[in-house]
Design a protein around this motif. Structure first.
Motif, PDB file in Angstrom:
ATOM      1  N   VAL A  47     -17.275   6.562  12.955  1.00 20.34           N
ATOM      2  CA  VAL A  47     -15.820   6.425  12.930  1.00 20.34           C
ATOM      3  C   VAL A  47     -15.291   6.525  14.368  1.00 20.34           C
ATOM      4  O   VAL A  47     -15.077   7.597  14.896  1.00 20.34           O
ATOM      5  N   LEU A  48     -15.126   5.380  14.957  1.00 21.62           N
ATOM      6  CA  LEU A  48     -14.571   5.296  16.302  1.00 21.62           C
ATOM      7  C   LEU A  48     -13.136   4.815  16.207  1.00 21.62           C
ATOM      8  O   LEU A  48     -12.773   4.090  15.281  1.00 21.62           O
ATOM      9  N   LYS A  49     -12.357   5.199  17.150  1.00 22.42           N
ATOM     10  CA  LYS A  49     -10.961   4.764  17.150  1.00 22.42           C
ATOM     11  C   LYS A  49     -10.878   3.241  17.189  1.00 22.42           C
ATOM     12  O   LYS A  49     -10.065   2.632  16.504  1.00 22.42           O
ATOM     13  N   LYS A  50     -11.769   2.634  17.956  1.00 27.02           N
ATOM     14  CA  LYS A  50     -11.803   1.175  18.067  1.00 27.02           C
ATOM     15  C   LYS A  50     -12.056   0.538  16.699  1.00 27.02           C
ATOM     16  O   LYS A  50     -11.417  -0.442  16.331  1.00 27.02           O
ATOM     17  N   ASN A  51     -12.983   1.092  15.938  1.00 22.55           N
ATOM     18  CA  ASN A  51     -13.276   0.575  14.601  1.00 22.55           C
ATOM     19  C   ASN A  51     -12.094   0.770  13.659  1.00 22.55           C
ATOM     20  O   ASN A  51     -11.810  -0.096  12.834  1.00 22.55           O
ATOM     21  N   GLN A  52     -11.420   1.881  13.755  1.00 26.56           N
ATOM     22  CA  GLN A  52     -10.276   2.148  12.887  1.00 26.56           C
ATOM     23  C   GLN A  52      -9.160   1.138  13.126  1.00 26.56           C
ATOM     24  O   GLN A  52      -8.505   0.696  12.182  1.00 26.56           O
ATOM     25  N   ILE A  53      -8.970   0.759  14.366  1.00 24.65           N
ATOM     26  CA  ILE A  53      -7.953  -0.242  14.695  1.00 24.65           C
ATOM     27  C   ILE A  53      -8.334  -1.591  14.093  1.00 24.65           C
ATOM     28  O   ILE A  53      -7.499  -2.282  13.513  1.00 24.65           O
ATOM     29  N   ARG A  54      -9.602  -1.952  14.209  1.00 24.03           N
ATOM     30  CA  ARG A  54     -10.073  -3.214  13.625  1.00 24.03           C
ATOM     31  C   ARG A  54      -9.929  -3.205  12.109  1.00 24.03           C
ATOM     32  O   ARG A  54      -9.510  -4.198  11.516  1.00 24.03           O
ATOM     33  N   ILE A  55     -10.301  -2.099  11.488  1.00 23.50           N
ATOM     34  CA  ILE A  55     -10.211  -1.989  10.034  1.00 23.50           C
ATOM     35  C   ILE A  55      -8.766  -2.175   9.591  1.00 23.50           C
ATOM     36  O   ILE A  55      -8.479  -2.905   8.642  1.00 23.50           O
ATOM     37  N   LYS A  56      -7.857  -1.543  10.289  1.00 21.77           N
ATOM     38  CA  LYS A  56      -6.433  -1.665   9.955  1.00 21.77           C
ATOM     39  C   LYS A  56      -5.969  -3.117  10.077  1.00 21.77           C
ATOM     40  O   LYS A  56      -5.259  -3.634   9.215  1.00 21.77           O
ATOM     41  N   MET A  57      -6.400  -3.786  11.140  1.00 21.37           N
ATOM     42  CA  MET A  57      -6.038  -5.191  11.360  1.00 21.37           C
ATOM     43  C   MET A  57      -6.607  -6.072  10.236  1.00 21.37           C
ATOM     44  O   MET A  57      -5.914  -6.925   9.690  1.00 21.37           O
ATOM     45  N   TYR A  58      -7.880  -5.847   9.887  1.00 23.04           N
ATOM     46  CA  TYR A  58      -8.514  -6.627   8.826  1.00 23.04           C
ATOM     47  C   TYR A  58      -7.825  -6.402   7.476  1.00 23.04           C
ATOM     48  O   TYR A  58      -7.630  -7.332   6.708  1.00 23.04           O
ATOM     49  N   LYS A  59      -7.449  -5.178   7.208  1.00 20.53           N
ATOM     50  CA  LYS A  59      -6.780  -4.884   5.934  1.00 20.53           C
ATOM     51  C   LYS A  59      -5.430  -5.591   5.846  1.00 20.53           C
ATOM     52  O   LYS A  59      -5.048  -6.078   4.784  1.00 20.53           O
ATOM     53  N   SER A  60      -4.731  -5.671   6.953  1.00 18.40           N
ATOM     54  CA  SER A  60      -3.443  -6.378   6.932  1.00 18.40           C
ATOM     55  C   SER A  60      -3.657  -7.871   6.693  1.00 18.40           C
ATOM     56  O   SER A  60      -2.881  -8.514   5.981  1.00 18.40           O
ATOM     57  N   GLU A  61      -4.724  -8.429   7.255  1.00 16.57           N
ATOM     58  CA  GLU A  61      -5.043  -9.840   7.012  1.00 16.57           C
ATOM     59  C   GLU A  61      -5.417 -10.063   5.553  1.00 16.57           C
ATOM     60  O   GLU A  61      -5.032 -11.062   4.953  1.00 16.57           O
ATOM     61  N   LEU A  62      -6.168  -9.134   4.979  1.00  9.19           N
ATOM     62  CA  LEU A  62      -6.524  -9.241   3.568  1.00  9.19           C
ATOM     63  C   LEU A  62      -5.277  -9.248   2.685  1.00  9.19           C
ATOM     64  O   LEU A  62      -5.183 -10.028   1.742  1.00  9.19           O
ATOM     65  N   LYS A  73      -2.310 -10.263   3.466  1.00  9.84           N
ATOM     66  CA  LYS A  73      -1.639 -11.558   3.620  1.00  9.84           C
ATOM     67  C   LYS A  73      -2.306 -12.620   2.748  1.00  9.84           C
ATOM     68  O   LYS A  73      -1.631 -13.412   2.084  1.00  9.84           O
ATOM     69  N   ILE A  74      -3.631 -12.634   2.768  1.00  8.72           N
ATOM     70  CA  ILE A  74      -4.370 -13.615   1.963  1.00  8.72           C
ATOM     71  C   ILE A  74      -4.134 -13.350   0.477  1.00  8.72           C
ATOM     72  O   ILE A  74      -3.890 -14.276  -0.292  1.00  8.72           O
ATOM     73  N   GLU A  75      -4.195 -12.096   0.067  1.00  8.37           N
ATOM     74  CA  GLU A  75      -4.027 -11.749  -1.344  1.00  8.37           C
ATOM     75  C   GLU A  75      -2.644 -12.136  -1.865  1.00  8.37           C
ATOM     76  O   GLU A  75      -2.501 -12.493  -3.034  1.00  8.37           O
ATOM     77  N   LYS A  76      -1.646 -12.087  -1.012  1.00  8.27           N
ATOM     78  CA  LYS A  76      -0.287 -12.451  -1.433  1.00  8.27           C
ATOM     79  C   LYS A  76      -0.152 -13.941  -1.720  1.00  8.27           C
ATOM     80  O   LYS A  76       0.763 -14.349  -2.417  1.00  8.27           O
ATOM     81  N   MET A  77      -1.062 -14.747  -1.203  1.00  9.12           N
ATOM     82  CA  MET A  77      -1.021 -16.187  -1.432  1.00  9.12           C
ATOM     83  C   MET A  77      -1.564 -16.565  -2.813  1.00  9.12           C
ATOM     84  O   MET A  77      -1.293 -17.654  -3.295  1.00  9.12           O
ATOM     85  N   PHE A  78      -2.327 -15.687  -3.409  1.00  9.52           N
ATOM     86  CA  PHE A  78      -3.003 -15.972  -4.669  1.00  9.52           C
ATOM     87  C   PHE A  78      -2.270 -15.317  -5.837  1.00  9.52           C
ATOM     88  O   PHE A  78      -1.457 -14.421  -5.632  1.00  9.52           O
ATOM     89  N   PRO A  79      -2.605 -15.740  -7.048  1.00 12.48           N
ATOM     90  CA  PRO A  79      -2.024 -15.085  -8.221  1.00 12.48           C
ATOM     91  C   PRO A  79      -2.395 -13.597  -8.244  1.00 12.48           C
ATOM     92  O   PRO A  79      -3.408 -13.192  -7.682  1.00 12.48           O
ATOM     93  N   GLU A  80      -1.576 -12.824  -8.914  1.00 12.50           N
ATOM     94  CA  GLU A  80      -1.812 -11.387  -9.013  1.00 12.50           C
ATOM     95  C   GLU A  80      -3.197 -11.092  -9.568  1.00 12.50           C
ATOM     96  O   GLU A  80      -3.663 -11.770 -10.474  1.00 12.50           O
TER      97      GLU A  80
END
Length: 64
Positions: free
Chosen positions: A30-45, A47-54
């Motif tokens: 658990v590095l700070k650098k990894n936590q930042i990436r994880i947060k960024m990836y989750k936000s992208e996920l 966005k993608i999930e909002k494009m699809f049906p529930e």
């Protein structure tokens, strides 16, 4: 219910790839650098999930 996005296959593949990357980073030290990436990836996920049906990715999205 929403319709499928026009570029459905690409977004679906992108979702799986990002989810795998999140899981990989969470398994590493658990590095700070990894936590930042994880947060960024989750936000992208989100966005993608909002494009699809529930609940389209219901069984896959286990990153929370």
């Amino acid at each position: 219910m929403r319709e499928m996005p026009k570029r459905f296959p690409e977004y679906s593949i992108m979702h799986k790839t990002i989810l795998k990357q999140i899981k990989k980073l969470e398994e590493e030290d658990v590095l700070k650098k990894n936590q930042i990436r994880i947060k960024m990836y989750k936000s992208e996920l989100e966005k993608i999930e909002k494009m699809f049906p529930e609940n389209f990715f219901k069984n896959e999205t286990d990153y929370s």
